[in-house]
Scaffold this motif. Sequence first.
Motif, short mmCIF file in Angstrom:
data_model
loop_
_atom_site.label_atom_id
_atom_site.label_comp_id
_atom_site.label_asym_id
_atom_site.label_seq_id
_atom_site.Cartn_x
_atom_site.Cartn_y
_atom_site.Cartn_z
N ARG A 118 4.78 -10.96 2.53
CA ARG A 118 4.50 -11.56 1.19
C ARG A 118 4.07 -10.35 0.14
NH1 ARG A 118 0.03 -15.62 1.79
NH2 ARG A 118 1.77 -16.98 2.44
N ASP A 119 4.85 -10.30 -0.91
CA ASP A 119 4.61 -9.42 -1.91
C ASP A 119 4.56 -7.80 -1.39
OD1 ASP A 119 4.40 -11.48 -3.77
OD2 ASP A 119 2.14 -11.70 -3.19
N ASP A 120 5.59 -7.55 -0.70
CA ASP A 120 5.62 -6.25 -0.09
C ASP A 120 4.72 -5.81 1.06
OD1 ASP A 120 8.19 -5.62 -1.39
OD2 ASP A 120 7.21 -4.69 -3.21
N ILE A 121 3.99 -6.87 1.47
CA ILE A 121 2.78 -6.60 2.25
C ILE A 121 3.13 -7.21 3.59
CG2 ILE A 121 0.46 -6.74 3.04
CD1 ILE A 121 0.83 -4.87 0.72
N ILE A 122 3.20 -6.48 5.00
CA ILE A 122 3.60 -7.22 6.09
C ILE A 122 2.05 -7.29 6.70
CG2 ILE A 122 4.34 -6.53 8.50
CD1 ILE A 122 6.62 -4.78 7.55
N HIS A 123 2.08 -8.54 7.01
CA HIS A 123 0.61 -9.04 8.06
C HIS A 123 1.36 -9.29 9.31
CE1 HIS A 123 -1.16 -10.27 4.00
NE2 HIS A 123 0.15 -10.37 3.58
N ALA A 124 0.66 -8.36 10.30
CA ALA A 124 1.18 -8.32 11.55
C ALA A 124 -0.04 -8.13 12.53
CB ALA A 124 2.10 -6.98 11.99
N THR A 125 0.01 -8.87 13.29
CA THR A 125 -0.88 -9.12 14.89
C THR A 125 -1.01 -7.41 15.22
OG1 THR A 125 0.86 -9.99 16.48
CG2 THR A 125 -0.48 -11.44 14.92
N SER A 126 -2.04 -7.40 15.82
CA SER A 126 -1.99 -6.09 16.63
C SER A 126 -3.21 -6.30 17.65
CB SER A 126 -2.57 -4.81 15.60
OG SER A 126 -2.67 -3.75 16.34
N GLN A 132 -2.55 -5.34 7.46
CA GLN A 132 -1.72 -5.65 6.35
C GLN A 132 -1.01 -4.39 5.99
OE1 GLN A 132 -5.25 -6.64 5.82
NE2 GLN A 132 -4.48 -8.51 7.01
N ILE A 133 0.30 -4.04 5.71
CA ILE A 133 0.83 -2.98 5.84
C ILE A 133 1.61 -2.97 4.24
CG2 ILE A 133 2.35 -1.05 6.85
CD1 ILE A 133 1.35 -2.62 9.27
N ASP A 134 1.55 -2.00 3.61
CA ASP A 134 2.38 -2.04 2.30
C ASP A 134 3.75 -1.12 2.50
OD1 ASP A 134 3.46 -1.47 -0.30
OD2 ASP A 134 1.54 -1.00 -1.22
N ILE A 135 4.81 -2.02 2.28
CA ILE A 135 5.87 -1.36 2.58
C ILE A 135 6.85 -1.26 1.03
CG2 ILE A 135 6.27 -2.07 4.86
CD1 ILE A 135 8.09 -4.40 3.99
N SER A 136 6.03 -1.42 0.17
CA SER A 136 6.68 -1.16 -1.17
C SER A 136 7.34 0.00 -1.34
CB SER A 136 5.66 -1.63 -2.42
OG SER A 136 4.92 -0.65 -2.37
N ASN A 139 8.72 5.62 1.73
CA ASN A 139 8.38 7.08 1.85
C ASN A 139 6.92 7.09 1.90
OD1 ASN A 139 11.09 7.93 1.93
ND2 ASN A 139 11.03 7.66 -0.48
N ASN A 140 6.16 6.06 1.70
CA ASN A 140 4.80 6.10 1.87
C ASN A 140 4.38 4.64 2.27
OD1 ASN A 140 2.04 6.84 1.33
ND2 ASN A 140 1.88 5.94 -0.84
N VAL A 141 4.68 4.56 3.41
CA VAL A 141 4.33 3.03 4.24
C VAL A 141 2.74 3.53 4.54
CG1 VAL A 141 4.48 1.77 6.11
CG2 VAL A 141 6.48 2.26 4.95
N ARG A 142 1.85 2.46 4.28
CA ARG A 142 0.45 2.79 4.74
C ARG A 142 -0.31 1.28 4.91
NH1 ARG A 142 0.77 2.11 -0.61
NH2 ARG A 142 -1.02 1.47 -1.90
N GLU A 143 -1.21 1.50 5.80
CA GLU A 143 -2.23 0.26 6.41
C GLU A 143 -3.13 0.12 5.08
OE1 GLU A 143 -5.41 -0.77 9.36
OE2 GLU A 143 -3.90 0.51 10.04
N VAL A 144 -3.01 -1.19 4.42
CA VAL A 144 -3.92 -1.44 3.12
C VAL A 144 -5.04 -2.36 3.58
CG1 VAL A 144 -2.33 -0.82 1.55
CG2 VAL A 144 -2.16 -3.16 2.65
N GLY A 145 -5.11 -2.81 4.90
CA GLY A 145 -6.20 -4.04 5.18
C GLY A 145 -5.99 -4.22 6.77
N ARG A 146 -7.17 -4.76 6.94
CA ARG A 146 -7.34 -5.18 8.74
C ARG A 146 -8.35 -6.15 8.77
NH1 ARG A 146 -6.01 -2.83 13.78
NH2 ARG A 146 -4.71 -1.08 12.76
N SER A 147 -8.17 -7.43 9.15
CA SER A 147 -8.90 -8.13 9.71
C SER A 147 -9.24 -8.23 11.17
CB SER A 147 -8.34 -9.72 9.42
OG SER A 147 -8.31 -9.87 8.13
N LYS A 148 -10.56 -7.64 11.47
CA LYS A 148 -10.75 -7.15 12.96
C LYS A 148 -11.28 -8.27 13.39
CE LYS A 148 -11.92 -2.49 11.33
NZ LYS A 148 -13.02 -1.46 11.21
N ASP A 149 -10.87 -8.23 15.09
CA ASP A 149 -11.55 -9.02 16.01
C ASP A 149 -11.38 -10.61 15.72
OD1 ASP A 149 -12.81 -6.97 17.32
OD2 ASP A 149 -14.13 -6.57 16.09
N ILE A 150 -10.12 -11.03 15.37
CA ILE A 150 -10.00 -12.26 14.72
C ILE A 150 -9.09 -13.08 16.07
CG2 ILE A 150 -10.15 -12.10 12.34
CD1 ILE A 150 -7.03 -12.47 12.33
#
Length: 194
Positions: A118-126, A132-136, A139-150
Amino acid sequence: MAIILNNTVIQQLKLIGGSVLCAALAAGCSPPVDIDPRAHCPRPMEKPIVISKEELRSQVAFTQSETIKENGKIVVYNDYLLVNEPNIGIHIYDNIQPELPQPLGLLKVPGNIDFFVRDDIIHATSYIDLVQIDISDLNNVREVGRSKDIFSANLFHHGWYPRHKYHIDSRESVVVGVEFYTEPKEGCDEEMEQ
């Protein structure tokens, strides 16, 4: 001719019948004389593969494309084709020509089995987290958030694992798989184990 039995005779027959039944049951439960030597050889055992949460949370990376060995969920997003490879991550393809998608790279997300975009952000289970990973900008893919231990600490791609069985501290560690092994035992050779 009628047979008349008194109570004493009936009680004695019951005792004899009960004794015979007990003896038969006991004989049936005793081990056989010729024991199969393979019964004492090691059977396959399992142990958990465990990593620290810190190690898990440092492994998200965008790398060169790799061949997909097992595909999971497939999503078309804008001009991209995103293909999940369970437990590995998300393969990203240029999908401008849908008849011939071009590989752009592999977004490594350990323990990934599901995702949405959604909105260039991949929300992926790990495993235990939602990342949350920004793929906009690829050349600069980066983790922008993480909901821990859910998610459950003993759930991984191949099923549930009873972490309590091996006293795994789920506050610090994550089960990422199972390793199967056999311990060598004296008197057992490979022919016997098969």
